[in-house]
Write an enzyme that holds these catalytic residues in place. Structure first.
Site, PDB file in Angstrom:
ATOM      1  N   LYS A 192     -40.942  18.792  61.954  1.00  0.00           N
ATOM      2  CA  LYS A 192     -42.291  18.063  62.743  1.00  0.00           C
ATOM      3  C   LYS A 192     -42.845  19.073  63.680  1.00  0.00           C
ATOM      4  CE  LYS A 192     -39.959  13.690  62.927  1.00  0.00           C
ATOM      5  NZ  LYS A 192     -38.716  13.750  63.960  1.00  0.00           N
ATOM      6  N   LYS A 196     -35.340  26.424  70.881  1.00  0.00           N
ATOM      7  CA  LYS A 196     -36.606  26.000  71.569  1.00  0.00           C
ATOM      8  C   LYS A 196     -36.719  26.881  72.828  1.00  0.00           C
ATOM      9  CE  LYS A 196     -36.728  21.290  69.879  1.00  0.00           C
ATOM     10  NZ  LYS A 196     -35.717  20.420  69.856  1.00  0.00           N
ATOM     11  N   LYS A 242     -37.772  26.072  57.291  1.00  0.00           N
ATOM     12  CA  LYS A 242     -37.195  24.506  57.370  1.00  0.00           C
ATOM     13  C   LYS A 242     -38.458  23.479  57.517  1.00  0.00           C
ATOM     14  CE  LYS A 242     -35.312  21.766  60.839  1.00  0.00           C
ATOM     15  NZ  LYS A 242     -35.140  20.520  60.655  1.00  0.00           N
TER      16      LYS A 242
HETATM   17  P1  ADP Z   1     -37.608  17.700  62.807  1.00  0.00           P
HETATM   18  O1  ADP Z   1     -37.096  18.712  62.705  1.00  0.00           O
HETATM   19  O2  ADP Z   1     -38.819  17.472  61.726  1.00  0.00           O
HETATM   20  O3  ADP Z   1     -38.032  16.895  64.212  1.00  0.00           O
HETATM   21  P2  ADP Z   1     -35.676  15.681  63.352  1.00  0.00           P
HETATM   22  O4  ADP Z   1     -34.855  16.624  64.221  1.00  0.00           O
HETATM   23  O5  ADP Z   1     -35.949  14.390  63.825  1.00  0.00           O
HETATM   24  O6  ADP Z   1     -36.459  16.478  62.419  1.00  0.00           O
HETATM   25  O7  ADP Z   1     -34.491  15.313  62.137  1.00  0.00           O
HETATM   26  C1  ADP Z   1     -34.122  14.019  61.753  1.00  0.00           C
HETATM   27  C2  ADP Z   1     -33.127  14.100  60.706  1.00  0.00           C
HETATM   28  O8  ADP Z   1     -33.640  14.674  59.352  1.00  0.00           O
HETATM   29  C3  ADP Z   1     -31.973  14.951  61.033  1.00  0.00           C
HETATM   30  O9  ADP Z   1     -30.611  14.446  60.344  1.00  0.00           O
HETATM   31  C4  ADP Z   1     -32.209  16.250  60.423  1.00  0.00           C
HETATM   32  O10 ADP Z   1     -30.927  16.875  60.126  1.00  0.00           O
HETATM   33  C5  ADP Z   1     -32.878  15.888  59.046  1.00  0.00           C
HETATM   34  N1  ADP Z   1     -34.157  16.822  58.673  1.00  0.00           N
HETATM   35  C6  ADP Z   1     -35.076  17.397  59.330  1.00  0.00           C
HETATM   36  N2  ADP Z   1     -35.825  18.445  58.873  1.00  0.00           N
HETATM   37  C7  ADP Z   1     -34.921  18.250  57.580  1.00  0.00           C
HETATM   38  C8  ADP Z   1     -34.872  19.312  56.543  1.00  0.00           C
HETATM   39  N3  ADP Z   1     -36.070  20.172  56.533  1.00  0.00           N
HETATM   40  N4  ADP Z   1     -34.236  19.226  55.569  1.00  0.00           N
HETATM   41  C9  ADP Z   1     -33.019  18.545  55.547  1.00  0.00           C
HETATM   42  N5  ADP Z   1     -32.915  17.697  56.624  1.00  0.00           N
HETATM   43  C10 ADP Z   1     -33.861  17.484  57.554  1.00  0.00           C
END
Ligand code: ADP
Ligand code: TRP
Length: 321
Positions: A192, A110, A189
């Site tokens: 959001k 970040k 990856k």
């Molecule tokens: P984002 O990166 O979209 O903000 P979060 O950090 O809120 O997602 O992640 C919520 C859950 O979803 C976590 O357990 C995270 O490891 C999983 N997750 C998020 N993006 C992925 C992805 N591209 N592939 C697999 N798991 C993911």
């Protein structure tokens, strides 16, 4: 064996969230003893609009319930409804070395993106450790990006136990290789924060447009594609279509003769069908918010019952009680 995981209400949930964290969590319900929550305190490190936080919190609640979270089998609550988690976060924060937090990948990423960090962002892994340790958690289903945070949680549990005596269960991450890192529309990856998502409950036209817009190379349909297994649409198709359908399309791409446009159409159809039942359930839930609020209310009571015991144990161990 207690399973626990949380998801931030920081935007629309996408299929990376679903396959990486939600589906393993929902499947774990067969074993029982599941604790799932909406990490609204965590969302404060990136989102400062109260109306948006409220809307996303409701959205995440609907998404989890629509995707199969069963309140008869799982405790489901909003993180901030059990505020003792912030007290434990303070306690753990007094034991965690600055250097450990400075090495957190998500924090470093970040900063590298130019986000000017606040204390909450820096302390994020301590609050997450607190979420996990407050419930005597054994297993934490997450995507690969969260592995380091669970390892840091283990470090904090061990440090506390060494300093103040056996208090916390040391948890394990549960990361499934096949879905540990779901790629987004740009091949990075899916996240959001990268604007490259396929939402679980996206609007039909918008998702179709996104999928049809996935960038491919300029090879003609007839050309054989020996690298078909790495094709983004094939990788996503493996998630939402039966294995033989994905294998068949991969083979046709490899042999030549399958155009990218047709492949993307097939991907959209399978995505749309995969979530059809959940989409219908979500619409029913959205029309019955009293039920959703009741589930969260009952979850809060059950979460409190566990958290209060563990927090007292920790307070006593460190001489606060
Ligand atoms: P984002 O990166 O979209 O903000 P979060 O950090 O809120 O997602 O992640 C919520 C859950 O979803 C976590 O357990 C995270 O490891 C999983 N997750 C998020 N993006 C992925 C992805 N591209 N592939 C697999 N798991 C993911
Ligand atoms: N940090 C997690 C994420 O961004 C969300 C989260 C907060 C979490 N507390 C947790 C996940 C506890 C598992 C366990 O995805």
């Amino acid at each position: 064996m207690r399973t626990l995981t949380g998801i931030q209400p920081s935007g629309q949930l996408h299929i990376g969230n679903y396959f990486g964290a939600m589906r393993p969590a929902i499947e774990a319900q067969a074993r029982g003893d599941c604790f799932y929550f909406i990490a609204d305190y965590h969302s404060m490190t990136s989102l400062t609009d109260p109306a948006q936080r409220r809307a996303h919190t409701l959205g995440v609640a609907l998404d989890w319930l629509a995707c199969g979270l069963d309140p008869a089998k799982s405790v489901f609550w909003r993180q901030s409804d059990v505020p003792g988690v912030t007290e434990l976060s303070w306690i753990l924060g007094t034991l965690v070395p600055m250097g450990l937090l400075e090495r957190a990948h998500s924090y470093k990423d970040k900063i590298a993106k130019g986000i000017s960090p606040n204390f909450g962002l820096f302390a994020y892994p301590v609050l997450m450790a607190s979420d996990i340790l407050l419930f005597d958690t054994n297993i934490v289903p997450v995507g690969r990006d969260q592995k380091q945070h669970v390892e840091m949680t283990r470090d904090m549990a061990i440090k506390f136990n060494q300093t103040y005596g056996e208090t916390f269960v040391v948890p394990e991450p549960a990361i499934r290789d096949d879905v540990a890192l779901v790629p987004g529309l740009d091949g990075q990856k899916m996240s959001k924060s990268y604007g490259n998502t396929i939402d679980i409950f996206g609007e039909e036209k918008a998702v179709r447009k996104k999928i049809m817009g996935i960038m491919m190379d300029s090879r003609t349909p007839q050309e054989p594609k020996p690298d078909a297994d790495k094709n983004l649409a094939i990788q996503l198709l493996r998630l939402v279509a039966p294995a033989e359908v994905a294998a068949d399309h991969e083979n046709r791409l490899r042999a030549g003769g399958l155009g990218y446009g047709d492949l993307k159409k097939v991907l959209f159809e399978h995505y749309w069908n995969y979530f059809a039942a959940a989409r219908a359930r979500r619409a029913e839930l959205a029309a019955n918010l009293d039920h959703v609020n009741r589930v969260l209310g009952e979850g809060t009571v059950r979460a409190h019952a566990v958290a209060d015991v563990v927090l007292q144990r920790a307070r006593k161990a460190c001489g606060l009680a």
